[in-house]
Scaffold this motif. Structure first.
Motif, PDB file in Angstrom:
ATOM      1  N   VAL A   1       0.846  -1.185   0.000  1.00 46.49           N
ATOM      2  CA  VAL A   1       0.000   0.000   0.000  1.00 46.49           C
ATOM      3  C   VAL A   1       0.887   1.242   0.000  1.00 46.49           C
ATOM      4  CG1 VAL A   1      -1.708   1.314   1.296  1.00 46.49           C
ATOM      5  CG2 VAL A   1      -1.832  -1.171   1.246  1.00 46.49           C
ATOM      6  N   THR A   2       0.595   2.159  -0.906  1.00 46.94           N
ATOM      7  CA  THR A   2       1.290   3.437  -0.904  1.00 46.94           C
ATOM      8  C   THR A   2       0.265   4.531  -0.634  1.00 46.94           C
ATOM      9  OG1 THR A   2       1.057   3.657  -3.294  1.00 46.94           O
ATOM     10  CG2 THR A   2       3.095   2.682  -2.483  1.00 46.94           C
ATOM     11  N   CYS A   3       0.711   5.568   0.040  1.00 48.09           N
ATOM     12  CA  CYS A   3      -0.179   6.666   0.389  1.00 48.09           C
ATOM     13  C   CYS A   3       0.402   7.957  -0.165  1.00 48.09           C
ATOM     14  CB  CYS A   3      -0.316   6.763   1.911  1.00 48.09           C
ATOM     15  SG  CYS A   3      -1.343   8.142   2.432  1.00 48.09           S
ATOM     16  N   ALA A   4      -0.432   8.708  -0.849  1.00 43.79           N
ATOM     17  CA  ALA A   4      -0.056  10.041  -1.314  1.00 43.79           C
ATOM     18  C   ALA A   4      -0.852  11.040  -0.474  1.00 43.79           C
ATOM     19  CB  ALA A   4      -0.380  10.200  -2.792  1.00 43.79           C
ATOM     20  N   TRP A   5      -0.167  11.794   0.388  1.00 44.64           N
ATOM     21  CA  TRP A   5      -0.842  12.779   1.226  1.00 44.64           C
ATOM     22  C   TRP A   5      -1.225  13.984   0.389  1.00 44.64           C
ATOM     23  CZ3 TRP A   5      -2.616  11.013   5.556  1.00 44.64           C
ATOM     24  CH2 TRP A   5      -1.961   9.949   6.184  1.00 44.64           C
ATOM     25  N   HIS A   6      -2.471  14.456   0.546  1.00 42.53           N
ATOM     26  CA  HIS A   6      -2.990  15.532  -0.292  1.00 42.53           C
ATOM     27  C   HIS A   6      -3.216  16.848   0.429  1.00 42.53           C
ATOM     28  CE1 HIS A   6      -3.457  12.883  -3.676  1.00 42.53           C
ATOM     29  NE2 HIS A   6      -4.131  12.033  -2.928  1.00 42.53           N
ATOM     30  N   GLY A   7      -3.383  16.804   1.748  1.00 38.20           N
ATOM     31  CA  GLY A   7      -3.637  18.064   2.425  1.00 38.20           C
ATOM     32  C   GLY A   7      -4.084  17.886   3.848  1.00 38.20           C
ATOM     33  N   GLN A   8      -4.604  18.964   4.386  1.00 39.70           N
ATOM     34  CA  GLN A   8      -5.065  18.970   5.766  1.00 39.70           C
ATOM     35  C   GLN A   8      -6.538  18.614   5.833  1.00 39.70           C
ATOM     36  OE1 GLN A   8      -4.129  22.955   7.019  1.00 39.70           O
ATOM     37  NE2 GLN A   8      -2.129  22.310   7.801  1.00 39.70           N
ATOM     38  N   ALA A   9      -6.953  18.252   7.036  1.00 39.17           N
ATOM     39  CA  ALA A   9      -8.353  17.930   7.275  1.00 39.17           C
ATOM     40  C   ALA A   9      -8.696  18.289   8.713  1.00 39.17           C
ATOM     41  CB  ALA A   9      -8.604  16.445   7.038  1.00 39.17           C
ATOM     42  N   THR A  10      -9.955  18.487   8.954  1.00 36.88           N
ATOM     43  CA  THR A  10     -10.447  18.630  10.319  1.00 36.88           C
ATOM     44  C   THR A  10     -11.465  17.522  10.544  1.00 36.88           C
ATOM     45  OG1 THR A  10     -12.184  20.170   9.649  1.00 36.88           O
ATOM     46  CG2 THR A  10     -10.109  21.123  10.416  1.00 36.88           C
ATOM     47  N   ILE A  11     -11.405  16.920  11.706  1.00 34.22           N
ATOM     48  CA  ILE A  11     -12.322  15.844  12.058  1.00 34.22           C
ATOM     49  C   ILE A  11     -12.890  16.155  13.429  1.00 34.22           C
ATOM     50  CG2 ILE A  11     -12.590  13.359  12.465  1.00 34.22           C
ATOM     51  CD1 ILE A  11     -11.671  14.023   9.611  1.00 34.22           C
ATOM     52  N   ASN A  12     -14.192  16.061  13.560  1.00 37.10           N
ATOM     53  CA  ASN A  12     -14.854  16.220  14.848  1.00 37.10           C
ATOM     54  C   ASN A  12     -15.699  14.988  15.105  1.00 37.10           C
ATOM     55  OD1 ASN A  12     -14.044  18.985  15.529  1.00 37.10           O
ATOM     56  ND2 ASN A  12     -15.226  19.521  13.715  1.00 37.10           N
ATOM     57  N   VAL A  13     -15.552  14.426  16.284  1.00 39.72           N
ATOM     58  CA  VAL A  13     -16.373  13.292  16.695  1.00 39.72           C
ATOM     59  C   VAL A  13     -17.037  13.644  18.012  1.00 39.72           C
ATOM     60  CG1 VAL A  13     -15.091  11.509  15.474  1.00 39.72           C
ATOM     61  CG2 VAL A  13     -14.395  12.151  17.766  1.00 39.72           C
ATOM     62  N   LYS A  14     -18.265  13.175  18.169  1.00 40.73           N
ATOM     63  CA  LYS A  14     -19.010  13.480  19.381  1.00 40.73           C
ATOM     64  C   LYS A  14     -19.861  12.268  19.728  1.00 40.73           C
ATOM     65  CE  LYS A  14     -22.588  16.587  21.121  1.00 40.73           C
ATOM     66  NZ  LYS A  14     -23.558  17.609  20.755  1.00 40.73           N
ATOM     67  N   GLU A  15     -19.731  11.824  20.988  1.00 43.93           N
ATOM     68  CA  GLU A  15     -20.546  10.696  21.421  1.00 43.93           C
ATOM     69  C   GLU A  15     -22.006  11.105  21.442  1.00 43.93           C
ATOM     70  OE1 GLU A  15     -20.878   7.377  24.972  1.00 43.93           O
ATOM     71  OE2 GLU A  15     -19.211   8.798  25.001  1.00 43.93           O
ATOM     72  N   GLU A  16     -22.846  10.178  20.996  1.00 45.18           N
ATOM     73  CA  GLU A  16     -24.278  10.446  20.935  1.00 45.18           C
ATOM     74  C   GLU A  16     -25.033   9.458  21.818  1.00 45.18           C
ATOM     75  OE1 GLU A  16     -26.025  10.863  17.147  1.00 45.18           O
ATOM     76  OE2 GLU A  16     -24.803  12.608  16.716  1.00 45.18           O
ATOM     77  N   SER A  17     -26.277   9.769  22.065  1.00 52.59           N
ATOM     78  CA  SER A  17     -27.134   8.846  22.806  1.00 52.59           C
ATOM     79  C   SER A  17     -27.331   7.583  21.994  1.00 52.59           C
ATOM     80  CB  SER A  17     -28.495   9.487  23.075  1.00 52.59           C
ATOM     81  OG  SER A  17     -28.350  10.652  23.846  1.00 52.59           O
ATOM     82  N   ASP A  18     -27.307   6.475  22.685  1.00 49.84           N
ATOM     83  CA  ASP A  18     -27.489   5.193  22.024  1.00 49.84           C
ATOM     84  C   ASP A  18     -28.958   5.004  21.662  1.00 49.84           C
ATOM     85  OD1 ASP A  18     -27.328   2.565  21.124  1.00 49.84           O
ATOM     86  OD2 ASP A  18     -25.875   2.031  22.663  1.00 49.84           O
ATOM     87  N   SER A  19     -29.196   4.486  20.464  1.00 51.38           N
ATOM     88  CA  SER A  19     -30.568   4.176  20.062  1.00 51.38           C
ATOM     89  C   SER A  19     -30.543   3.072  19.018  1.00 51.38           C
ATOM     90  CB  SER A  19     -31.279   5.417  19.512  1.00 51.38           C
ATOM     91  OG  SER A  19     -30.854   5.709  18.201  1.00 51.38           O
ATOM     92  N   ASP A  20     -31.565   2.244  19.062  1.00 48.49           N
ATOM     93  CA  ASP A  20     -31.688   1.183  18.058  1.00 48.49           C
ATOM     94  C   ASP A  20     -31.859   1.772  16.667  1.00 48.49           C
ATOM     95  OD1 ASP A  20     -31.446  -0.838  19.932  1.00 48.49           O
ATOM     96  OD2 ASP A  20     -33.620  -1.075  20.190  1.00 48.49           O
ATOM     97  N   GLU A  21     -32.522   2.923  16.585  1.00 46.39           N
ATOM     98  CA  GLU A  21     -32.747   3.572  15.291  1.00 46.39           C
ATOM     99  C   GLU A  21     -31.424   3.928  14.615  1.00 46.39           C
ATOM    100  OE1 GLU A  21     -34.788   7.626  13.492  1.00 46.39           O
ATOM    101  OE2 GLU A  21     -35.293   6.985  15.524  1.00 46.39           O
ATOM    102  N   VAL A  22     -30.493   4.533  15.362  1.00 44.58           N
ATOM    103  CA  VAL A  22     -29.197   4.907  14.795  1.00 44.58           C
ATOM    104  C   VAL A  22     -28.390   3.660  14.472  1.00 44.58           C
ATOM    105  CG1 VAL A  22     -27.021   6.110  15.221  1.00 44.58           C
ATOM    106  CG2 VAL A  22     -29.168   7.165  15.901  1.00 44.58           C
ATOM    107  N   ARG A  23     -28.360   2.687  15.379  1.00 50.19           N
ATOM    108  CA  ARG A  23     -27.630   1.443  15.124  1.00 50.19           C
ATOM    109  C   ARG A  23     -28.148   0.757  13.856  1.00 50.19           C
ATOM    110  NH1 ARG A  23     -24.163  -0.387  18.909  1.00 50.19           N
ATOM    111  NH2 ARG A  23     -24.162   0.784  20.843  1.00 50.19           N
ATOM    112  N   ASN A  24     -29.458   0.714  13.690  1.00 48.15           N
ATOM    113  CA  ASN A  24     -30.051   0.096  12.496  1.00 48.15           C
ATOM    114  C   ASN A  24     -29.716   0.881  11.241  1.00 48.15           C
ATOM    115  OD1 ASN A  24     -31.156  -1.965  14.039  1.00 48.15           O
ATOM    116  ND2 ASN A  24     -33.142  -0.944  14.249  1.00 48.15           N
ATOM    117  N   SER A  25     -29.663   2.210  11.346  1.00 50.17           N
ATOM    118  CA  SER A  25     -29.304   3.038  10.196  1.00 50.17           C
ATOM    119  C   SER A  25     -27.861   2.772   9.762  1.00 50.17           C
ATOM    120  CB  SER A  25     -29.485   4.521  10.542  1.00 50.17           C
ATOM    121  OG  SER A  25     -29.012   5.331   9.502  1.00 50.17           O
ATOM    122  N   VAL A  26     -26.946   2.701  10.738  1.00 46.68           N
ATOM    123  CA  VAL A  26     -25.548   2.402  10.416  1.00 46.68           C
ATOM    124  C   VAL A  26     -25.448   1.022   9.787  1.00 46.68           C
ATOM    125  CG1 VAL A  26     -23.238   2.034  11.362  1.00 46.68           C
ATOM    126  CG2 VAL A  26     -24.618   3.961  12.176  1.00 46.68           C
ATOM    127  N   ALA A  27     -26.117   0.042  10.376  1.00 47.07           N
ATOM    128  CA  ALA A  27     -26.086  -1.329   9.838  1.00 47.07           C
ATOM    129  C   ALA A  27     -26.651  -1.366   8.416  1.00 47.07           C
ATOM    130  CB  ALA A  27     -26.864  -2.273  10.749  1.00 47.07           C
TER     131      ALA A  27
END
Length: 171
Positions: A110-136
């Motif tokens: 595997v080779t990687c060509a870096w292209h630039g910067q990024a910003t990432i934000n993650v935030k824990e959310e309330s657990d729900s079957d609806e969200v879990r089913n949507s991800v699945a």
């Protein structure tokens, strides 16, 4: 028990930040060991008509549950979209991430060509079957046979964990 997080981010191309900001939003399910899978929707003018991307990686957290680093692969069912990698090694010292594109050479190198910067934000959310089913449901549509998606998704958590831990000086 696994936790649900929202994820969003942006990236630069040719030195310019993508519009709108954020340029992608989605959900991930993070396991107790930090490995995760999920999806995001591209909100910018992507060349692909399929705006869903599949996320596989590792989320590092401290003993208080605060996110300290993240690395993941962003994969697509569109054969024209190469696999991408996003990395923030240590959120305590560097809020800027980097992103790059991946390619296979000679079978599995595997080779990687870096292209630039990024910003990432993650935030824990309330657990729900609806969200879990949507991800699945989103992940059910993931095609592992495109652009070596199987390789990237199967190796993602471990490779991303090693990358973060190595850069944080923990391994």
């Amino acid at each position: 028990m696994s936790k649900i997080f929202s994820i969003e981010g942006n990236f630069t191309q040719n030195g310019e930040w993508s519009q709108p900001d954020p340029s992608f939003k989605g959900k991930i399910i993070v396991e107790d060991n930090g490995s995760f899978s999920g999806y995001c929707d591209e909100l910018y003018g992507s060349i692909s008509s399929d705006k869903t991307r599949y996320l596989f990686g590792h989320l590092a957290q401290d003993q208080h549950g605060k996110v300290t680093g993240i690395a993941f692969f962003k994969l697509s069912n569109d054969r024209n979209q190469v696999p991408l990698i996003y990395l923030i090694a240590d959120l305590k010292t560097d809020r800027v991430a980097y992103w790059g594109s991946l390619s296979l050479s000679f079978g599995t190198l595997v080779t990687c060509a870096w292209h630039g910067q990024a910003t990432i934000n993650v935030k824990e959310e309330s657990d729900s079957d609806e969200v879990r089913n949507s991800v699945a449901k989103h992940l059910d549509n993931f095609d592992v046979n495109i652009n070596r998606n199987r390789l990237y998704s199967e190796e993602a958590a471990e490779q991303c964990r090693k990358t973060i831990k190595g850069l944080q000086g923990l391994e």
